[in-house]
Write an enzyme that holds these catalytic residues in place. Sequence first.
Site, mmCIF file in Angstrom:
data_model
loop_
_atom_site.group_PDB
_atom_site.id
_atom_site.type_symbol
_atom_site.label_atom_id
_atom_site.label_comp_id
_atom_site.label_asym_id
_atom_site.label_seq_id
_atom_site.Cartn_x
_atom_site.Cartn_y
_atom_site.Cartn_z
ATOM 1 N N GLN A 1 0.780 -1.338 -0.065
ATOM 2 C CA GLN A 1 -0.103 0.163 -0.078
ATOM 3 C C GLN A 1 1.175 1.193 -0.054
ATOM 4 O O GLN A 1 2.036 1.379 0.650
ATOM 5 C CB GLN A 1 -1.054 0.070 1.194
ATOM 6 C CG GLN A 1 -0.240 -0.109 2.511
ATOM 7 C CD GLN A 1 -1.423 -0.422 3.546
ATOM 8 O OE1 GLN A 1 -2.160 -1.203 3.585
ATOM 9 N NE2 GLN A 1 -1.451 0.393 4.610
ATOM 10 N N GLY A 2 0.313 2.250 -0.645
ATOM 11 C CA GLY A 2 1.000 3.742 -0.546
ATOM 12 C C GLY A 2 0.083 4.604 -0.345
ATOM 13 O O GLY A 2 -1.460 4.395 -0.393
ATOM 14 N N TYR A 3 0.573 5.875 0.019
ATOM 15 C CA TYR A 3 -0.196 6.934 0.483
ATOM 16 C C TYR A 3 -0.068 8.162 -0.605
ATOM 17 O O TYR A 3 0.952 8.610 -1.002
ATOM 18 C CB TYR A 3 0.091 7.274 1.876
ATOM 19 C CG TYR A 3 -0.214 6.457 2.827
ATOM 20 C CD1 TYR A 3 -1.503 6.292 3.424
ATOM 21 C CD2 TYR A 3 0.400 5.061 3.219
ATOM 22 C CE1 TYR A 3 -2.145 5.420 4.386
ATOM 23 C CE2 TYR A 3 0.157 4.240 3.858
ATOM 24 C CZ TYR A 3 -1.236 4.527 4.707
ATOM 25 O OH TYR A 3 -1.481 3.137 5.473
ATOM 26 N N ILE A 4 -1.134 8.513 -1.269
ATOM 27 C CA ILE A 4 -1.169 9.707 -2.150
ATOM 28 C C ILE A 4 -1.348 11.052 -1.346
ATOM 29 O O ILE A 4 -0.569 11.955 -1.571
ATOM 30 C CB ILE A 4 -2.524 9.688 -2.800
ATOM 31 C CG1 ILE A 4 -2.535 8.420 -3.803
ATOM 32 C CG2 ILE A 4 -2.765 10.897 -3.784
ATOM 33 C CD1 ILE A 4 -4.022 8.074 -4.294
ATOM 34 N N GLU B 1 3.772 8.359 -2.143
ATOM 35 C CA GLU B 1 5.050 8.716 -1.449
ATOM 36 C C GLU B 1 5.717 7.274 -1.307
ATOM 37 O O GLU B 1 5.126 6.140 -1.303
ATOM 38 C CB GLU B 1 4.433 9.200 0.088
ATOM 39 C CG GLU B 1 3.894 10.378 -0.018
ATOM 40 C CD GLU B 1 3.652 10.817 1.509
ATOM 41 O OE1 GLU B 1 4.548 10.679 2.558
ATOM 42 O OE2 GLU B 1 2.402 11.259 1.912
#
Length: 159
Positions: free
Chosen positions: A27-30, A81
Amino acid sequence: MAKEIERKYLVRGDSWRGLAEGSVYRQGYIATQDKATVRIRIVGEKSHLTIKGPNIKYSRLEFEYPIPVEDAQEILETLCERPFIEKIRYKIEWGGLIWEIDEFDGINKGLILAEVELSDENQQIELPTWIGQEVSDDSRYFNNNLVKHPFSQFDPSLQ
C-alpha cells in the site's frame, strides 16, 4: 457514512503463528494530512482506494472503494509517497472478533501489530495471549506515519 472503530496493539511472542494463512499487502499513500489520508492498497488480485478521516480516540471515518488492480499499480508507482507499506496480514478469530495481525517487511521489518475492529468504542474485548502493549493512541504506529518515520528509525528507548 462509514465509521471505523479500531484498537491497535503490539504483538508479543510467536504463539499466534500457524493460526491463519497470511496475505501479502502493498500500500501507498497519495495524501496524508490532518483532515484526511488517501491510500491505495493491493492484496492479491484486489485493490482499493481508501479515504480516512482524522482519529478521534479509537474512531474515524473510512470510505473504501474497489478499483482495478492495473489502476492501483499505476497510482502506486506514480502518485504515492515512498517507501510503500509492505506487510503480511493474518486474520485470526478470537473471542468472537477478527484480529488482524500485520507483520511488516521492508523498512518496517521487525514490527508486528494486531488490530481489532469494534462495533462500539466501549466494547469489552478478550485479549489474546499474544497481545502486548496497546498503541491505539500512539500515532507512530499508524501506517501512514510509518511511511515517513519507519519502525527501523524508532528510538529503542521509546518502544
